[in-house]
Design a protein around this motif. Structure first.
Motif, PDB file in Angstrom:
ATOM      1  N   ILE A 635       0.845  -1.198   0.000  1.00 47.68           N
ATOM      2  CA  ILE A 635       0.000   0.000   0.000  1.00 47.68           C
ATOM      3  C   ILE A 635       0.883   1.251   0.000  1.00 47.68           C
ATOM      4  O   ILE A 635       0.646   2.208  -0.743  1.00 47.68           O
ATOM      5  N   TRP A 636       1.906   1.240   0.853  1.00 41.22           N
ATOM      6  CA  TRP A 636       2.810   2.399   0.965  1.00 41.22           C
ATOM      7  C   TRP A 636       3.494   2.686  -0.370  1.00 41.22           C
ATOM      8  O   TRP A 636       3.564   3.830  -0.813  1.00 41.22           O
ATOM      9  N   ALA A 722     -10.315   5.586  -5.753  1.00 39.14           N
ATOM     10  CA  ALA A 722     -10.152   4.196  -5.324  1.00 39.14           C
ATOM     11  C   ALA A 722      -9.101   4.064  -4.232  1.00 39.14           C
ATOM     12  O   ALA A 722      -9.261   3.277  -3.281  1.00 39.14           O
ATOM     13  N   ILE A 723      -8.007   4.844  -4.324  1.00 38.93           N
ATOM     14  CA  ILE A 723      -6.973   4.782  -3.283  1.00 38.93           C
ATOM     15  C   ILE A 723      -7.503   5.352  -1.975  1.00 38.93           C
ATOM     16  O   ILE A 723      -7.241   4.809  -0.887  1.00 38.93           O
ATOM     17  N   SER A 724      -8.275   6.426  -2.035  1.00 40.32           N
ATOM     18  CA  SER A 724      -8.904   6.954  -0.816  1.00 40.32           C
ATOM     19  C   SER A 724      -9.827   5.907  -0.195  1.00 40.32           C
ATOM     20  O   SER A 724      -9.908   5.772   1.033  1.00 40.32           O
ATOM     21  N   THR A 725     -10.510   5.158  -1.031  1.00 41.57           N
ATOM     22  CA  THR A 725     -11.374   4.087  -0.536  1.00 41.57           C
ATOM     23  C   THR A 725     -10.551   3.006   0.158  1.00 41.57           C
ATOM     24  O   THR A 725     -10.913   2.540   1.244  1.00 41.57           O
ATOM     25  N   GLU A 740      -1.588   8.249   8.279  1.00 43.99           N
ATOM     26  CA  GLU A 740      -0.422   8.906   7.684  1.00 43.99           C
ATOM     27  C   GLU A 740      -0.638   9.152   6.185  1.00 43.99           C
ATOM     28  O   GLU A 740      -0.375  10.249   5.669  1.00 43.99           O
ATOM     29  N   ILE A 741      -1.109   8.140   5.481  1.00 44.68           N
ATOM     30  CA  ILE A 741      -1.326   8.286   4.037  1.00 44.68           C
ATOM     31  C   ILE A 741      -2.441   9.296   3.759  1.00 44.68           C
ATOM     32  O   ILE A 741      -2.350  10.089   2.817  1.00 44.68           O
ATOM     33  N   TRP A 742      -3.471   9.279   4.573  1.00 43.62           N
ATOM     34  CA  TRP A 742      -4.573  10.245   4.419  1.00 43.62           C
ATOM     35  C   TRP A 742      -4.039  11.672   4.480  1.00 43.62           C
ATOM     36  O   TRP A 742      -4.411  12.522   3.669  1.00 43.62           O
ATOM     37  N   HIS A 747      -5.437  15.621   2.836  1.00 43.95           N
ATOM     38  CA  HIS A 747      -6.647  15.833   3.643  1.00 43.95           C
ATOM     39  C   HIS A 747      -6.284  16.578   4.926  1.00 43.95           C
ATOM     40  O   HIS A 747      -5.307  16.247   5.600  1.00 43.95           O
ATOM     41  N   THR A 748      -7.089  17.558   5.271  1.00 44.31           N
ATOM     42  CA  THR A 748      -6.837  18.341   6.480  1.00 44.31           C
ATOM     43  C   THR A 748      -7.603  17.794   7.680  1.00 44.31           C
ATOM     44  O   THR A 748      -7.250  18.081   8.825  1.00 44.31           O
TER      45      THR A 748
END
Length: 829
Positions: A635-636, A722-725, A740-742, A747-748
């Motif tokens: 994922i990373w 799709a990645i946000s999902t 961390e990825i979010w 994204h704030t």
């Protein structure tokens, strides 16, 4: 960007704690959801069983927050009891110091795993601010008639130096240390759980669908309801009566002897002045020290001794001898059994051994039993014989009619018996909650005044190496003033069974810092009952039964207004190593702290959740945790590879208009299918492993499609959505990584406050379907056909496929079967 779990995880744990992200209260207008795992005994170090248990609960808690629920997820410590006391003695340290040191260590370990606990609600059962309310409940139960003190034979563990409740004796051994349990005559305090036997049994119906069938069956069997009759047998030449309980009143005319438990209080009266009295006493002493489970085993050799006394069968006036027998237990029924050898196998074996009469009173319809040639008891249905006016009835009819006759003739009655026995809560150890009563020479047993609570356990005492309680040797604790008359009195030195503490802790969590009451009705009635409880099946007839009883007793003392403490129950399997439960003695323990240091908390959590369905055991393996670590890194790397391509997008935010190519359509379809699959697996089935597997499939699809989609504005939207999902769906499982990825995605708002993605039915409608084509049952082709194609169109496409044409060439098509969207089967010869 190297994936650094240590830095990422500590960063987000500090952020969540600083911002109080898991704090909650009962004033929210959201629907509540109370998630609770069975709290741990503070042994000093968490083990993989803890990690699995609390990881399961954390997924539920985080998922329900994302579904818009006001979630309470507390943590505390089951801190009193023998393990802490024994460990402290072994290490030459006070149990209080040992316990609180272990709590500090385990709190740190659990925090390092990133569980979403509301730590403001933390409690420890050894704190006086907890057990003061338990002592209050004791007084209320005593006032209500739900508590009493009685002297009788008790289960005694000579190693633990304390009594055990029946539920704490497993196969004749102490549940903690496996020492053979003895019987000792002691005065103890009992909670009248039997007053609730019928309600505890009936209310299991309310739990069906929410509790595992296995646990419900275990409780049904332990409560052990039996419908039958009580029959009174008068002792010959005496005013004494021996009552017996039987489920077979239809066989009562066949009684040929009476069997008493060795511990039965009538034994001494029956043998008084008899020549065999000493022999009976010796037999009683020998059998009393036998294993209780062994005494009820079908393989036990039946033994007994004649008391010299007789009793009279009220149905036919027959005089029958009274024996003491090794297979009769004093706490089942009345402790006396009417023996009908012809129709009970234990009685049959006993009668053959001691040459006692065998009287047939139930005959099968197709044969005639001869007691001189019978090789075993006849226990099947039949017709009553040799039974006076009842002869000729079926035995089922006879059960009721005999019971009615007994009642009409005042020598018995219809009745119900339960296997369940009252709960002995007295323990002869130090590290427990003091029982709030005193003994006064003038007033007898006197409850403490409520305003004097808590009766504090003295901490300035020295424990004994053999485990004996120091309380009887502590004058400043024992010596007190009678609350009733003011004269000198003595405190009770027994402490309460630790299962009392765990029977109501779920209620204290709702208002854990209240110093004026155990909880407020507003907080308790908002949060309780627990919506999802998680813990081991080994507590089915211990903690889970006791907590159900305690809830009903508190209800009847006007503390709460619900009947059951836990609406839904999930019993998780064990973590195994080489096929065995992990244990220090076997040298097969995997240390969670070491695993976190190597892989990070997210990977450890993920492996525990992915390795097997929650209710099953799973095998720990290096390859398994390596696989979970590879997926986390996968994922990373996906984010790393797409740096500069991804937009700050919400989950499931791409549209049909964005799908300008086959890859985009496939990704959007798979995205929405995954949201539905993962959500259903978590919420409806607790199949966390298959939910994770569904996300893994989406990640695989993203790797395959990313090169075709990046560089194009609409393709970037599909990728970003799709990645946000993926990040949202994985956040209950690997929360630090996802948080961390979010943030990296721009994204704030913190992910911990995000909502679970919403899938669209429209997005899951396929434009093209894969149809399998068979010729005479063998697969010959797979066709991509328009989803809207008619049967005739699909049939034509199938018949014109090159490979299909090859296999039907020169043959006559006899039949074509079309299953829309799935299959075409051509029958040809």
């Amino acid at each position: 960007m190297k994936y650094d779990p240590q830095a990422i995880e500590t960063k987000w744990q500090e952020t969540w704690a600083t911002n109080g992200d898991f704090h909650t209260d009962h004033t929210s207008d959201k629907p509540k959801h109370y998630v609770l795992e069975m709290f741990p005994y503070p042994s000093g170090n968490i083990h993989m069983g803890h990690v699995r248990n609390y990881s399961l609960g954390d997924v539920v808690a985080r998922f329900m927050r994302m579904k818009g629920k006001n979630v309470m997820h507390p943590m505390g410590w089951d801190a009193f009891g023998l393990p802490a006391e024994n460990a402290a003695i072994k290490n030459n340290i006070h149990p209080a110091k040992w316990t609180h040191s272990n709590i500090d260590n385990m709190r740190s370990q659990l925090s390092r795993l990133g569980y979403s606990f509301d730590w403001r609600r933390e409690l420890a059962t050894c704190d006086k601010e907890y057990y003061r309310w338990e002592q209050l409940f004791f007084l209320k139960f005593l006032e209500k008639g739900l508590l009493y003190r009685k002297r009788q034979a008790q289960n005694w563990c000579p190693t633990c130096n304390t009594v055990l409740a029946n539920e704490q004796v497993e196969d004749g051994l102490c549940w903690r240390c496996d020492t053979v349990v003895e019987q000792r005559d002691l005065a103890q305090w009992f909670l009248k759980i039997t007053d609730y036997a019928e309600e505890l049994l009936a209310d299991l119906e309310k739990l069906k669908g929410g509790w595992p069938d296995r646990v419900i069956s275990m409780q049904e069997n332990w409560i052990g309801k039996s419908v039958g009759a009580e029959i009174e047998f008068k002792v010959e030449d005496s005013e004494e009566v021996i009552p017996v309980f039987t489920t077979r009143p239809d066989t009562a005319f066949g009684v040929s002897f009476m069997s008493l438990a060795p511990e039965h209080p009538m034994v001494e009266k029956l043998i008084e002045g008899k020549e065999q009295a000493d022999d009976v006493r010796a037999f009683v002493k020998r059998i009393t020290n036998m294993d209780r489970i062994e005494r009820t085993s079908d393989n036990l050799e039946k033994e007994g001794i004649f008391t010299g006394a007789y009793c009279i069968n009220p149905l036919n006036g027959t005089k029958v001898p009274v024996y003491v027998a090794n297979f009769v237990l004093v706490d089942y029924g009345t402790g006396a059994v009417m023996a009908v050898p012809a129709h009970d196998q234990r009685d049959f074996e006993f009668a053959r051994k001691y040459d006692l009469p065998i009287n047939v009173v139930i005959q099968p319809e197709d044969e005639k039993l001869d007691p001189t040639t019978m090789t075993e008891a006849y226990t099947a249905p039949g017709v009553m014989v040799n039974s006076g006016d009842f002869s000729g009835l079926t035995n089922e009819e006879g059960k009721d009619k005999v019971a009615v006759w007994l009642q009409e003739n005042t020598c018995g009655k219809k009745t119900i018996n339960y296997r369940l026995r009252d709960w002995n809560i007295s323990r002869q150890r130090y590290w427990g909650a003091p029982i709030p009563v005193v003994y006064c020479d003038e007033c007898g047993i006197v409850p403490e005044k409520e305003e004097n609570l808590p009766i504090e356990l003295p901490l300035n005492v020295q424990t004994h190496q053999d485990g004996r309680s120091p309380l009887p040797d502590t004058p400043e604790f024992i010596n007190c003033t009678c609350p009733k008359c003011g004269k000198p009195a003595r405190r009770e030195t027994d402490t309460m069974d630790t299962f009392v503490e765990s029977s109501w802790y779920f209620a204290r969590y709702t208002d854990a810092q209240n110093h004026e009451a155990p909880f407020t009705p507003e907080a308790l009635n908002y949060w309780a009952p627990v919506d999802q409880y998680i813990g081991g099946v080994e507590h089915a007839i211990l903690h889970l039964l006791y907590a159900r009883f305690f809830t009903k007793a508190l209800r009847d003392c006007d503390y709460l207004d619900f009947d059951e403490p836990f609406s839904n129950l999930l019993t998780q399997g064990m973590v195994l190593m080489d096929g065995s439960k992990m244990s220090k003695s076997k040298g097969n323990v995997v240390d969670p702290t070491d695993m976190i240091a190597r892989y990070g908390a997210d990977t450890v959590r993920l492996f525990c959740l992915f390795a097997a369905p929650p209710e099953r055991d799973f095998e720990w393996s290096e390859s398994g945790i390596d696989g979970s670590f590879r997926f986390v890194n996968r994922i990373w790397r996906l984010i790393e590879e797409l740096e500069g391509e991804l937009l700050t997008a919400a989950p499931c935010s791409s549209t049909a208009d964005d799908c300008t190519c086959k890859e985009a359509k496939n990704i959007r379809l798979k995205e929405h299918e995954t949201v539905k699959k993962a959500g259903d697996d978590i919420e409806q089935r607790f199949q966390f492993n298959t939910a994770i597997a569904a996300v893994m499939e989406l990640v695989n699809e993203l790797y395959l499609a990313k090169d075709a989609l990046k560089g194009d504005e609409k393709g970037r939207k599909v990728l970003s959505s799709a990645i946000s999902t993926v990040i949202n769906l994985m956040s209950p499982f690997t929360p630090h990584l996802c948080e961390e990825i979010w943030e990296m995605l721009g994204h704030t708002d913190r992910l911990v406050h995000a909502q679970w993605p919403t899938y669209s039915e429209e997005a899951m409608v396929k434009d093209v379907l894969t149809v399998v084509v068979q010729v005479n049952g063998k697969v010959r082709a797979r066709l991509e056909v328009p989803a809207a194609a008619s049967k005739d169109e699909v049939e034509e496409l199938a018949k014109n496929d090159a490979n299909v044409l090859k296999h039907i060439e020169g043959k006559t098509i006899r039949k074509v079967i079309v299953v829309p969207g799935k299959l075409v089967n051509i029958v040809a010869n």
